[in-house]
Scaffold this active site. Structure first.
Site, PDB file in Angstrom:
ATOM      1  N   ASN A  65       9.288 -17.993   8.136  1.00  0.00           N
ATOM      2  CA  ASN A  65      10.068 -18.015   6.901  1.00  0.00           C
ATOM      3  C   ASN A  65       9.207 -17.755   5.664  1.00  0.00           C
ATOM      4  O   ASN A  65       9.668 -17.982   4.537  1.00  0.00           O
ATOM      5  CB  ASN A  65      10.789 -19.360   6.752  1.00  0.00           C
ATOM      6  CG  ASN A  65      11.906 -19.533   7.765  1.00  0.00           C
ATOM      7  OD1 ASN A  65      12.561 -18.567   8.149  1.00  0.00           O
ATOM      8  ND2 ASN A  65      12.114 -20.757   8.222  1.00  0.00           N
TER       9      ASN A  65
ATOM     10  N   LYS B 262      18.261 -15.721  16.915  1.00  0.00           N
ATOM     11  CA  LYS B 262      18.969 -16.438  15.855  1.00  0.00           C
ATOM     12  C   LYS B 262      20.175 -15.605  15.423  1.00  0.00           C
ATOM     13  O   LYS B 262      20.028 -14.448  15.035  1.00  0.00           O
ATOM     14  CB  LYS B 262      18.039 -16.699  14.662  1.00  0.00           C
ATOM     15  CG  LYS B 262      17.013 -17.771  14.933  1.00  0.00           C
ATOM     16  CD  LYS B 262      15.975 -17.877  13.831  1.00  0.00           C
ATOM     17  CE  LYS B 262      16.522 -18.455  12.569  1.00  0.00           C
ATOM     18  NZ  LYS B 262      15.453 -18.728  11.581  1.00  0.00           N
TER      19      LYS B 262
ATOM     20  N   ARG C  26      32.454 -19.227  25.595  1.00  0.00           N
ATOM     21  CA  ARG C  26      31.234 -20.027  25.727  1.00  0.00           C
ATOM     22  C   ARG C  26      29.993 -19.210  26.116  1.00  0.00           C
ATOM     23  O   ARG C  26      29.007 -19.756  26.602  1.00  0.00           O
ATOM     24  CB  ARG C  26      31.437 -21.187  26.699  1.00  0.00           C
ATOM     25  CG  ARG C  26      32.494 -22.184  26.238  1.00  0.00           C
ATOM     26  CD  ARG C  26      32.496 -23.441  27.095  1.00  0.00           C
ATOM     27  NE  ARG C  26      33.439 -24.412  26.562  1.00  0.00           N
ATOM     28  CZ  ARG C  26      34.710 -24.524  26.952  1.00  0.00           C
ATOM     29  NH1 ARG C  26      35.179 -23.707  27.893  1.00  0.00           N
ATOM     30  NH2 ARG C  26      35.496 -25.421  26.423  1.00  0.00           N
TER      31      ARG C  26
ATOM     32  N   ARG D 216       7.939 -22.275  14.445  1.00  0.00           N
ATOM     33  CA  ARG D 216       8.694 -21.050  14.199  1.00  0.00           C
ATOM     34  C   ARG D 216       9.042 -20.899  12.716  1.00  0.00           C
ATOM     35  O   ARG D 216       9.242 -19.784  12.229  1.00  0.00           O
ATOM     36  CB  ARG D 216       9.964 -21.017  15.051  1.00  0.00           C
ATOM     37  CG  ARG D 216      10.775 -19.739  14.859  1.00  0.00           C
ATOM     38  CD  ARG D 216      11.919 -19.602  15.836  1.00  0.00           C
ATOM     39  NE  ARG D 216      12.705 -18.403  15.553  1.00  0.00           N
ATOM     40  CZ  ARG D 216      13.631 -17.888  16.346  1.00  0.00           C
ATOM     41  NH1 ARG D 216      13.900 -18.461  17.500  1.00  0.00           N
ATOM     42  NH2 ARG D 216      14.281 -16.795  15.999  1.00  0.00           N
TER      43      ARG D 216
ATOM     44  N   LYS E 225       6.109 -11.839  16.434  1.00  0.00           N
ATOM     45  CA  LYS E 225       7.278 -12.715  16.340  1.00  0.00           C
ATOM     46  C   LYS E 225       7.592 -13.337  17.698  1.00  0.00           C
ATOM     47  O   LYS E 225       7.894 -14.540  17.780  1.00  0.00           O
ATOM     48  CB  LYS E 225       8.493 -11.949  15.817  1.00  0.00           C
ATOM     49  CG  LYS E 225       9.712 -12.856  15.671  1.00  0.00           C
ATOM     50  CD  LYS E 225      10.855 -12.241  14.905  1.00  0.00           C
ATOM     51  CE  LYS E 225      11.962 -13.274  14.700  1.00  0.00           C
ATOM     52  NZ  LYS E 225      13.103 -12.732  13.918  1.00  0.00           N
TER      53      LYS E 225
ATOM     54  N   HIS F 172      17.378  -7.765   1.596  1.00  0.00           N
ATOM     55  CA  HIS F 172      16.595  -8.858   2.185  1.00  0.00           C
ATOM     56  C   HIS F 172      15.091  -8.615   2.103  1.00  0.00           C
ATOM     57  O   HIS F 172      14.331  -9.501   1.684  1.00  0.00           O
ATOM     58  CB  HIS F 172      17.009  -9.061   3.646  1.00  0.00           C
ATOM     59  CG  HIS F 172      16.235 -10.132   4.335  1.00  0.00           C
ATOM     60  ND1 HIS F 172      16.401 -11.470   4.067  1.00  0.00           N
ATOM     61  CD2 HIS F 172      15.257 -10.064   5.283  1.00  0.00           C
ATOM     62  CE1 HIS F 172      15.576 -12.182   4.809  1.00  0.00           C
ATOM     63  NE2 HIS F 172      14.874 -11.354   5.564  1.00  0.00           N
TER      64      HIS F 172
ATOM     65  N   HIS G 249      15.680 -16.078   0.057  1.00  0.00           N
ATOM     66  CA  HIS G 249      17.102 -16.340   0.287  1.00  0.00           C
ATOM     67  C   HIS G 249      17.789 -16.808  -0.993  1.00  0.00           C
ATOM     68  O   HIS G 249      18.952 -16.465  -1.253  1.00  0.00           O
ATOM     69  CB  HIS G 249      17.280 -17.389   1.381  1.00  0.00           C
ATOM     70  CG  HIS G 249      17.200 -16.831   2.764  1.00  0.00           C
ATOM     71  ND1 HIS G 249      17.360 -17.602   3.892  1.00  0.00           N
ATOM     72  CD2 HIS G 249      16.978 -15.567   3.215  1.00  0.00           C
ATOM     73  CE1 HIS G 249      17.247 -16.844   4.973  1.00  0.00           C
ATOM     74  NE2 HIS G 249      16.999 -15.614   4.581  1.00  0.00           N
TER      75      HIS G 249
ATOM     76  N   HIS H 158      10.739 -16.487   2.519  1.00  0.00           N
ATOM     77  CA  HIS H 158      12.189 -16.575   2.694  1.00  0.00           C
ATOM     78  C   HIS H 158      12.843 -17.705   1.902  1.00  0.00           C
ATOM     79  O   HIS H 158      14.036 -17.621   1.586  1.00  0.00           O
ATOM     80  CB  HIS H 158      12.535 -16.729   4.176  1.00  0.00           C
ATOM     81  CG  HIS H 158      12.407 -15.472   4.965  1.00  0.00           C
ATOM     82  ND1 HIS H 158      11.216 -14.784   5.072  1.00  0.00           N
ATOM     83  CD2 HIS H 158      13.321 -14.766   5.683  1.00  0.00           C
ATOM     84  CE1 HIS H 158      11.414 -13.709   5.833  1.00  0.00           C
ATOM     85  NE2 HIS H 158      12.670 -13.674   6.210  1.00  0.00           N
TER      86      HIS H 158
ATOM     87  N   GLU I  64       9.683  -6.756   4.955  1.00  0.00           N
ATOM     88  CA  GLU I  64       9.542  -7.740   6.026  1.00  0.00           C
ATOM     89  C   GLU I  64       8.215  -7.544   6.746  1.00  0.00           C
ATOM     90  O   GLU I  64       7.570  -8.511   7.168  1.00  0.00           O
ATOM     91  CB  GLU I  64      10.704  -7.618   7.010  1.00  0.00           C
ATOM     92  CG  GLU I  64      10.813  -8.732   8.029  1.00  0.00           C
ATOM     93  CD  GLU I  64      11.366 -10.034   7.453  1.00  0.00           C
ATOM     94  OE1 GLU I  64      11.143 -11.088   8.089  1.00  0.00           O
ATOM     95  OE2 GLU I  64      12.007 -10.000   6.390  1.00  0.00           O
TER      96      GLU I  64
ATOM     97  N   GLU J 296      13.374 -23.407  16.725  1.00  0.00           N
ATOM     98  CA  GLU J 296      12.886 -23.591  15.347  1.00  0.00           C
ATOM     99  C   GLU J 296      12.825 -25.066  14.936  1.00  0.00           C
ATOM    100  O   GLU J 296      13.321 -25.478  13.897  1.00  0.00           O
ATOM    101  CB  GLU J 296      13.773 -22.814  14.358  1.00  0.00           C
ATOM    102  CG  GLU J 296      13.066 -22.570  13.033  1.00  0.00           C
ATOM    103  CD  GLU J 296      13.889 -21.714  12.074  1.00  0.00           C
ATOM    104  OE1 GLU J 296      13.280 -20.942  11.346  1.00  0.00           O
ATOM    105  OE2 GLU J 296      15.139 -21.824  12.074  1.00  0.00           O
TER     106      GLU J 296
END
Length: 355
Positions: free
Chosen positions: A238, A142, A120, A234, A220, A257, A245, A241, A184, A230
């Site tokens: 993207n 993330k 956990r 946020r 960021k 990427h 993606h 993206h 990026e 998000e």
């Protein structure tokens, strides 16, 4: 050394300097009570820096081992995840122990996911070894693994205890990986404008690399701090993206990427629906993309791209898709469009290839 504080609910520092891998053990002792450390890395990066990192950890009195995974996005799956957590259980790792992610975005994503779920939640430290991961995956908490349906379908929001950006590792990057990171970075240049854009227009090199890292990470961090999970703004990160993606998925992850993000961004700014973007700003972004010789061809049908995007996390109820549009440099907007509206935005028949 550059020090950046990320003020999330559980805040942490990002350090940027040469030689941080050799000092990693001392930094771990400062921020975590852990006495046992598992370093997760890919096979290539482990050969480059694994011995150096283990030596630093052991000199600091830590019991450390390295767990290598195969190189590439295809390793970021549930099978790899289960293998790692079972190995940790066999080695009797407890909640008081910790993980280190040594590598690029794939390693950082799966390490963070393991850390957030093993017993956990245990501490983890990010040591990004690529420009791309330093300004992207290592920051913001993330984490996740991929499913056949799409990237990061299973994941968590879980912040690291520390990020160490050892810029010595960037000296060993092949040129294509540097360009991948710059892809990026172009996203940040369009989102923020200002000095990030100016650095990339001048040309990124060792003389301005630390400053570039600092600016991208601070940008960021400022977005993440206001929307850690998000649920709103946020999503502006993207930019490029949604289609990026989709391109990655359709290419079976043969398109890196950063390149996929640039392809997605280029589609956005050259689309007939991008009427709010002034001609001189569009040309400025295109010239920046050309400067680094990015291939912007997209050999897929618009309908196939939108189908892939609809199966991504950016899809919303009602068959709509979130996409970030560019109204100007430093002025981007999140919009929610149906597949038909997106086809009209891009000006393409669903059955026709983009270019």
């Amino acid at each position: 050394m550059i020090e950046i504080k990320v003020n999330t609910v559980k805040g942490y520092k990002v350090l940027i300097s040469k030689g941080l891998i050799c000092e990693a053990g001392n930094y771990v002792n400062l921020i975590s009570p852990a006495r046992k450390i598992m370093v997760i890395s890919d096979e290539k990066v482990a050969k480059l820096y694994g011995t150096k990192l283990l030596s630093s950890l052991e000199k600091a009195g830590l019991d450390a081992c390295i767990y290598p995974i195969k190189v590439g996005e295809k390793s970021k799956n549930i099978g790899t995840y289960v293998q790692i957590v079972r190995d940790m259980a066999a080695r009797e790792y407890t909640r008081k122990d910790a993980l280190i992610a040594l590598g690029g975005g794939v390693v950082g994503d799966i390490t963070g996911f393991v850390a957030s779920t093993y017993m956990r939640g245990i501490d983890f430290i990010q040591i990004p070894t690529t420009l791309l991961s330093a300004i992207d995956a290592a920051i913001g908490g993330k984490n996740g693994i991929d499913l056949p349906e799409g990237k990061n379908y299973v994941g968590t929001f879980y912040q690291p205890k520390l990020v160490l950006c050892d810029t010595d590792t960037f000296r060993d990057l092949p040129n294509e990986e540097k360009i991948n990171g710059i892809g990026e970075g172009i996203k940040y240049a369009v989102l923020a404008g200002g000095e990030i854009l100016e650095i990339l227009e001048k040309g990124l090199d060792e003389s301005n690399e630390d400053r570039f890292l600092e600016l991208c990470i601070k940008y960021k961090a400022s977005v993440v701090e206001n929307d850690e999970r998000e649920r709103g703004n946020r999503m502006i990160l993207n930019l490029g993206h949604t289609m990026g993606h989709a391109i990655e998925k359709l290419s079976k992850y043969t398109v890196p990427h950063g390149l996929a993000v640039v392809k997605g961004l280029y589609m956005l700014i050259t689309a007939p629906g991008a009427v709010a973007l002034a001609k001189h700003e569009r040309e400025r972004i295109i010239n920046l993309i050309k400067k680094y010789k990015f291939d912007v061809t997209v050999p897929y049908k618009c309908g196939d791209l939108l189908s892939a995007a609809r199966n991504d996390k950016k899809a919303e109820p009602g068959n709509k898709i979130n996409i970030v549009t560019v109204k100007g440099i430093g002025n981007c907007e999140l919009v929610n469009l149906s597949q038909d509206e997106l086809c009209r935005f891009f000006g393409h028949d669903p059955n026709r290839k983009i270019n």
